[in-house]
Enzyme design. Structure first.
Site, PDB file in Angstrom:
ATOM      1  N   SER A 129       1.133   5.934  -5.194  1.00 54.32           N
ATOM      2  CA  SER A 129       1.730   7.239  -5.531  1.00 54.32           C
ATOM      3  C   SER A 129       3.207   7.278  -5.122  1.00 54.32           C
ATOM      4  CB  SER A 129       0.949   8.390  -4.906  1.00 54.32           C
ATOM      5  OG  SER A 129       1.129   8.434  -3.519  1.00 54.32           O
ATOM      6  N   ASN A 130       3.564   6.578  -4.058  1.00 55.01           N
ATOM      7  CA  ASN A 130       4.989   6.508  -3.704  1.00 55.01           C
ATOM      8  C   ASN A 130       5.764   5.688  -4.730  1.00 55.01           C
ATOM      9  OD1 ASN A 130       5.827   7.906  -1.103  1.00 55.01           O
ATOM     10  ND2 ASN A 130       3.886   6.943  -0.503  1.00 55.01           N
TER      11      ASN A 130
ATOM     12  N   MET B 186       0.085  -2.837   3.145  1.00 54.23           N
ATOM     13  CA  MET B 186      -0.661  -2.761   4.397  1.00 54.23           C
ATOM     14  C   MET B 186      -0.664  -4.067   5.196  1.00 54.23           C
ATOM     15  SD  MET B 186      -1.328   0.269   4.779  1.00 54.23           S
ATOM     16  CE  MET B 186      -1.616   1.838   3.999  1.00 54.23           C
ATOM     17  N   ARG B 187       0.443  -4.793   5.136  1.00 53.70           N
ATOM     18  CA  ARG B 187       0.572  -5.998   5.954  1.00 53.70           C
ATOM     19  C   ARG B 187       1.857  -5.931   6.752  1.00 53.70           C
ATOM     20  NH1 ARG B 187      -2.692 -10.293   4.355  1.00 53.70           N
ATOM     21  NH2 ARG B 187      -3.984  -9.515   2.675  1.00 53.70           N
ATOM     22  N   ILE B 188       1.849  -6.604   7.887  1.00 50.88           N
ATOM     23  CA  ILE B 188       3.087  -6.664   8.671  1.00 50.88           C
ATOM     24  C   ILE B 188       3.976  -7.736   8.053  1.00 50.88           C
ATOM     25  CG2 ILE B 188       4.047  -7.215  10.943  1.00 50.88           C
ATOM     26  CD1 ILE B 188       1.638  -5.883  12.168  1.00 50.88           C
TER      27      ILE B 188
ATOM     28  N   HIS C 136       6.490   5.700   5.957  1.00 45.35           N
ATOM     29  CA  HIS C 136       5.378   5.759   6.919  1.00 45.35           C
ATOM     30  C   HIS C 136       4.925   7.208   7.083  1.00 45.35           C
ATOM     31  CE1 HIS C 136       2.866   4.372  10.170  1.00 45.35           C
ATOM     32  NE2 HIS C 136       3.246   5.441  10.850  1.00 45.35           N
TER      33      HIS C 136
ATOM     34  N   ASP D 152       6.599  -0.870  12.115  1.00 46.85           N
ATOM     35  CA  ASP D 152       7.135   0.492  11.913  1.00 46.85           C
ATOM     36  C   ASP D 152       8.178   0.872  12.969  1.00 46.85           C
ATOM     37  OD1 ASP D 152       5.341   0.835   9.733  1.00 46.85           O
ATOM     38  OD2 ASP D 152       3.752   1.385  11.115  1.00 46.85           O
TER      39      ASP D 152
ATOM     40  N   GLN E  42       5.646  15.231   1.042  1.00 46.15           N
ATOM     41  CA  GLN E  42       6.994  15.005   1.594  1.00 46.15           C
ATOM     42  C   GLN E  42       7.439  13.558   1.388  1.00 46.15           C
ATOM     43  OE1 GLN E  42       8.832  17.565   2.434  1.00 46.15           O
ATOM     44  NE2 GLN E  42       7.015  18.788   1.976  1.00 46.15           N
ATOM     45  N   GLU E  43       6.497  12.617   1.513  1.00 48.94           N
ATOM     46  CA  GLU E  43       6.843  11.202   1.277  1.00 48.94           C
ATOM     47  C   GLU E  43       7.476  11.047  -0.101  1.00 48.94           C
ATOM     48  OE1 GLU E  43       3.813   8.240   2.130  1.00 48.94           O
ATOM     49  OE2 GLU E  43       2.745   9.642   3.419  1.00 48.94           O
TER      50      GLU E  43
HETATM   51  C1  GAR Z   1       1.236   6.379   2.119  1.00 50.27           C
HETATM   52  O1  GAR Z   1       0.822   7.525   2.823  1.00 50.27           O
HETATM   53  C2  GAR Z   1       2.145   5.530   2.974  1.00 50.27           C
HETATM   54  O2  GAR Z   1       3.015   6.273   3.777  1.00 50.27           O
HETATM   55  C3  GAR Z   1       1.129   4.794   3.806  1.00 50.27           C
HETATM   56  O3  GAR Z   1       0.103   4.459   2.919  1.00 50.27           O
HETATM   57  C4  GAR Z   1       0.052   5.439   1.885  1.00 50.27           C
HETATM   58  C5  GAR Z   1       0.167   4.711   0.558  1.00 50.27           C
HETATM   59  O4  GAR Z   1      -0.004   5.609  -0.491  1.00 50.27           O
HETATM   60  N1  GAR Z   1       1.698   3.635   4.425  1.00 50.27           N
HETATM   61  C6  GAR Z   1       1.332   3.190   5.620  1.00 50.27           C
HETATM   62  O5  GAR Z   1       0.472   3.720   6.301  1.00 50.27           O
HETATM   63  C7  GAR Z   1       2.073   1.945   6.076  1.00 50.27           C
HETATM   64  N2  GAR Z   1       1.828   1.704   7.461  1.00 50.27           N
HETATM   65  P1  GAR Z   1       0.476   5.260  -1.949  1.00 50.27           P
HETATM   66  O6  GAR Z   1      -0.105   3.874  -2.258  1.00 50.27           O
HETATM   67  O7  GAR Z   1      -0.145   6.321  -2.812  1.00 50.27           O
HETATM   68  O8  GAR Z   1       1.970   5.268  -1.966  1.00 50.27           O
END
Ligand code: GAR
Length: 196
Positions: A13-14, A84-86, A103, A139, A167-168
């Site tokens: 979604s981002n 979701m990986r470092i 984040h 992070d 907000q993201e």
């Molecule tokens: C979002 O909330 C993002 O901030 C979070 O995962 C979600 C992804 O959503 N990221 C983390 O937690 C990274 N540590 P999206 O795939 O719909 O953008």
């Protein structure tokens, strides 16, 4: 025009918010084959690439493949969006200072996974979203933009996550635009040029 590469693991979604903001996204990379974000990319005729970490002998060779794809598209900015990986040494070597992450918490509070759940469990009254440069920590990089949201008495992980996500979707495109316009400067840990 700045070429942007987005790295995802899931829903995207981002990524969609960045697409909708009219940013020049030239490639989307996912470590997961079934990430819905790959479909979003294809719908907008953006190159969508799945790179399976399990096919590589270690993190360095996996990340070298990512770098190869980014370089092929002459990417000047990498946006992690739910990846979701470092990030390891190879991506950092090539893109430190040119790699952003979103984040779902007001860093430095609640880094890592399940930040919204961590916030609820801790009992904070305010949480939010952070866009930051990526460094070698989890992070921990210099913060570009943050927005706060209230934590309400009846919040669940889902309701708080939804409030933060809204907000993201606003601050990620804003931060990317500031980067693209060359406004951001990192001085030690502080990022200037955000208009704050
Ligand atoms: C979002 O909330 C993002 O901030 C979070 O995962 C979600 C992804 O959503 N990221 C983390 O937690 C990274 N540590 P999206 O795939 O719909 O953008």
């Amino acid at each position: 025009m700045l070429n942007i590469g987005v790295i995802i693991s899931g829903r995207g979604s981002n990524l969609q918010a960045l697409i909708d903001a009219g940013l020049n996204i030239v490639v989307v990379i996912s470590d997961k084959a079934d990430a819905f974000g790959l479909e979003r990319a294809k719908k907008h005729k953006i190159d969508a690439v799945h790179i399976d970490p399990k096919k590589f002998k270690d993190k360095n060779t996996y990340e070298l493949e990512i770098v190869k794809v980014l370089q092929k598209h002459q990417v000047g900015l990498v946006c992690l969006a739910g990846y979701m990986r470092i990030v390891g040494d190879v991506l950092l070597e090539h893109y430190q200072g040119k790699m952003l992450n979103i984040h779902p918490a007001l860093l430095p509070a609640f880094p890592g996974l399940h930040s919204q759940k961590q916030a609820l469990e801790h009992g904070v009254k305010v949480s939010g979203a952070t866009v930051h440069f990526v460094d070698e920590g989890c992070d921990t990089g210099p913060i570009i933009l943050q927005t706060a949201v209230p934590v309400l008495d009846n919040d669940t992980e889902e309701t708080l996550s939804a409030r933060i996500l809204e907000q993201e979707h606003k601050i990620y495109p804003q931060a990317v635009k500031l980067f693209a316009e060359g406004k951001l400067k990192i001085v030690e840990r502080r990022v200037t040029g955000t208009g704050g």
